[in-house]
Design a protein around this motif. Structure first.
Motif, PDB file in Angstrom:
ATOM      1  N   ALA A 145     -76.601  -7.158 -12.718  1.00  0.00           N
ATOM      2  CA  ALA A 145     -76.920  -8.206 -11.310  1.00  0.00           C
ATOM      3  C   ALA A 145     -78.304  -8.754 -11.653  1.00  0.00           C
ATOM      4  O   ALA A 145     -77.738 -10.237 -11.397  1.00  0.00           O
ATOM      5  CB  ALA A 145     -77.476  -7.381 -10.226  1.00  0.00           C
ATOM      6  N   SER A 163     -76.460 -12.790 -12.164  1.00  0.00           N
ATOM      7  CA  SER A 163     -77.175 -14.045 -11.131  1.00  0.00           C
ATOM      8  C   SER A 163     -78.223 -14.829 -12.228  1.00  0.00           C
ATOM      9  O   SER A 163     -77.302 -16.235 -11.499  1.00  0.00           O
ATOM     10  CB  SER A 163     -78.203 -13.267 -10.673  1.00  0.00           C
ATOM     11  OG  SER A 163     -78.557 -12.455 -10.183  1.00  0.00           O
ATOM     12  N   GLY A 213     -75.664 -18.468 -11.822  1.00  0.00           N
ATOM     13  CA  GLY A 213     -76.789 -19.581 -11.535  1.00  0.00           C
ATOM     14  C   GLY A 213     -76.491 -20.483 -12.553  1.00  0.00           C
ATOM     15  O   GLY A 213     -76.165 -22.118 -11.922  1.00  0.00           O
ATOM     16  N   LEU A 217     -72.837 -19.565  -7.691  1.00  0.00           N
ATOM     17  CA  LEU A 217     -74.108 -18.552  -7.046  1.00  0.00           C
ATOM     18  C   LEU A 217     -74.483 -19.574  -5.385  1.00  0.00           C
ATOM     19  O   LEU A 217     -74.821 -20.847  -5.815  1.00  0.00           O
ATOM     20  CB  LEU A 217     -74.937 -18.535  -7.619  1.00  0.00           C
ATOM     21  CG  LEU A 217     -75.984 -17.207  -7.101  1.00  0.00           C
ATOM     22  CD1 LEU A 217     -76.802 -16.265  -8.305  1.00  0.00           C
ATOM     23  CD2 LEU A 217     -76.862 -17.615  -6.006  1.00  0.00           C
ATOM     24  N   GLY A 276     -76.877 -15.283  -0.846  1.00  0.00           N
ATOM     25  CA  GLY A 276     -77.531 -14.566  -1.658  1.00  0.00           C
ATOM     26  C   GLY A 276     -78.718 -13.662  -1.686  1.00  0.00           C
ATOM     27  O   GLY A 276     -78.851 -12.830  -1.104  1.00  0.00           O
ATOM     28  N   GLY A 289     -71.124 -14.185  -8.494  1.00  0.00           N
ATOM     29  CA  GLY A 289     -71.596 -14.013  -8.817  1.00  0.00           C
ATOM     30  C   GLY A 289     -72.916 -14.196  -7.619  1.00  0.00           C
ATOM     31  O   GLY A 289     -74.489 -13.764  -7.624  1.00  0.00           O
ATOM     32  N   THR A 290     -72.916 -14.451  -6.346  1.00  0.00           N
ATOM     33  CA  THR A 290     -73.597 -14.113  -5.357  1.00  0.00           C
ATOM     34  C   THR A 290     -73.976 -12.606  -4.761  1.00  0.00           C
ATOM     35  O   THR A 290     -75.068 -12.186  -4.575  1.00  0.00           O
ATOM     36  CB  THR A 290     -73.178 -15.155  -3.538  1.00  0.00           C
ATOM     37  OG1 THR A 290     -72.272 -16.065  -3.997  1.00  0.00           O
ATOM     38  CG2 THR A 290     -74.085 -14.911  -2.576  1.00  0.00           C
ATOM     39  N   ALA A 311     -74.223  -9.991  -7.047  1.00  0.00           N
ATOM     40  CA  ALA A 311     -74.953  -9.907  -8.004  1.00  0.00           C
ATOM     41  C   ALA A 311     -76.337 -10.277  -7.524  1.00  0.00           C
ATOM     42  O   ALA A 311     -77.317  -9.347  -7.661  1.00  0.00           O
ATOM     43  CB  ALA A 311     -74.647 -11.094  -9.319  1.00  0.00           C
ATOM     44  N   LEU A 312     -76.484 -11.510  -7.053  1.00  0.00           N
ATOM     45  CA  LEU A 312     -78.350 -12.120  -6.858  1.00  0.00           C
ATOM     46  C   LEU A 312     -78.332 -10.484  -5.380  1.00  0.00           C
ATOM     47  O   LEU A 312     -80.025 -10.311  -5.188  1.00  0.00           O
ATOM     48  CB  LEU A 312     -78.384 -13.003  -5.707  1.00  0.00           C
ATOM     49  CG  LEU A 312     -79.541 -13.515  -6.025  1.00  0.00           C
ATOM     50  CD1 LEU A 312     -81.113 -13.504  -6.985  1.00  0.00           C
ATOM     51  CD2 LEU A 312     -79.426 -15.025  -5.202  1.00  0.00           C
TER      52      LEU A 312
END
Length: 368
Positions: free
Chosen positions: A121, A125, A129, A134, A139, A286-287, A289-290
């Motif tokens: 993650a 991220s 980003g 992202l 997030g 991606g979102t 993951a944050l």
């Protein structure tokens, strides 16, 4: 029970793992600690000997799948620990003979899963980003909820879940997710996702034009405005908006369930993002993951303070593989269509879900 199968008397001191081992019967049968055998998983005599090369290869796959679709990393890490490496059968063997050791091993599997997903993650991220894929405000809102949910769940369940319970609920949630995603691919499900589809098509077209005609890179996320009631942004020319309170509430619920299962929660966050906020898969990965990163840090710290042991040689090797897979994933995901990523998700959900529900709740194995 024979004399050599009696629990040790020296069980009052030491770490949580040492106390659990001391209370377990000794011997050579299932559910007993074989004190004459070499140390295996967690240094337990007679414990499973995990092949570190296999662990490395599996971890590369885990890092790739999580960084590609923003989910299923924890599920695949759990499959590896429970089934591929044989830790699940070993833990289940102590259910009747040494319940404390059974639960300690279960918590260790949960924590090990989370270490791998947490690293993936973090890397994902950063990579997403940099690529403009992202949605930072979304997030962070999910992360706030995840912080609360993960802490509460890990605090309440550490040391209280048997392996069979864990495996059964693990499979049940994944199976329900597969059913939901299957509905999502139906005409009724697709009708509610026009914005996500438009953004995904625009992104895929931009990538194709860039490869064939030297066109500029696809437009990333651009924040148009933010307030306590509404946040607006665009991706590839398509505008999105959301109420920041909704992802906070969703983050609490999702992180609580994920921490109980010992996974990242991406397999629930991605459907939440693609359905509730209508994000295309390219942004959901991606979102989510944050948010998973925040949840993993919280849950790992909570479990470690509860005395949960970790096999650092195994986890360290796996984290190298996670790093490799996580770096490759974001750069390869753009070459897979949104539709095929979701279909891969569904297949994995049904396979893992059905298998683990039968194993955990009914002690029946159909997949070996």
């Amino acid at each position: 029970m024979t004399d050599n199968a009696k629990p040790s008397a020296a069980a009052a001191t030491g770490s949580r793992l040492q106390q659990a081992i001391a209370k377990a019967p000794t011997g050579t049968e299932q559910g007993q600690v074989n004190m004459s055998s070499p140390a295996g998983f967690l240094g337990i005599p007679g414990g499973p000997q995990v092949n570190l090369i296999l662990a490395l290869v599996w971890a590369i796959w885990v890092g790739w799948i999580f960084s590609t679709v923003g989910a299923f990393g924890g599920v695949m890490a759990g499959v590896g620990h429970m089934s591929i490496f044989g830790l699940g059968a070993y833990a289940k063997g102590f259910k009747g003979t040494a319940p404390e050791l059974n639960k300690t091993l279960t918590d260790s599997i949960r924590a090990s899963n989370q270490f791998l997903v947490g690293l993936s993650a973090l890397i994902s991220s950063i990579n997403y980003g940099r690529m403009g894929r992202l949605v930072l405000p979304l997030g962070l809102a999910l992360g706030v909820g995840s912080l609360l949910g993960a802490w509460g769940s890990a605090t309440l369940t550490a040391g209280k879940v048997s392996f069979s319970q864990y495996q059964g609920y693990f499979g049940l949630f994944v199976l329900l997710l597969g059913c939901y995603l299957l509905w999502e691919t139906s005409p009724a499900g697709q009708a509610s996702k026009k914005k996500a589809k438009a953004a995904a098509q625009a992104f895929e077209a931009a990538v194709k034009n860039q490869k064939t005609g030297g066109a500029p890179a696809p437009a990333g996320v651009k924040i148009l405005g933010a307030s306590l009631a509404r946040i607006r942004f665009t991706f590839c020319g398509v505008e999105f908006s959301f109420n920041p309170l909704l992802p906070v509430i969703g983050g609490i619920v999702i992180a609580a369930v994920a921490a109980f299962l010992g996974v990242g929660g991406g397999f629930m966050l991605v459907p939440f993002l693609t359905s509730i906020t209508q994000l295309p898969m390219y942004l959901a990965a991606g979102t989510s993951a944050l948010a998973v990163l925040v949840s993993m840090i919280t849950s790992i710290v909570t479990l470690m303070t509860k005395g949960v042991p970790v096999d650092w040689a195994l986890v360290g090797t796996e984290m190298v593989g996670i790093a490799i897979g996580s770096v490759v994933g974001p750069h390869t995901s753009k070459y897979f269509s949104d539709k095929w990523l979701k279909r891969l998700f569904i297949v994995l959900a049904f396979y893992v879900g059905i298998d683990y529900v039968l194993r955990g709740f009914f002690h029946y194995r159909i997949f070996g």
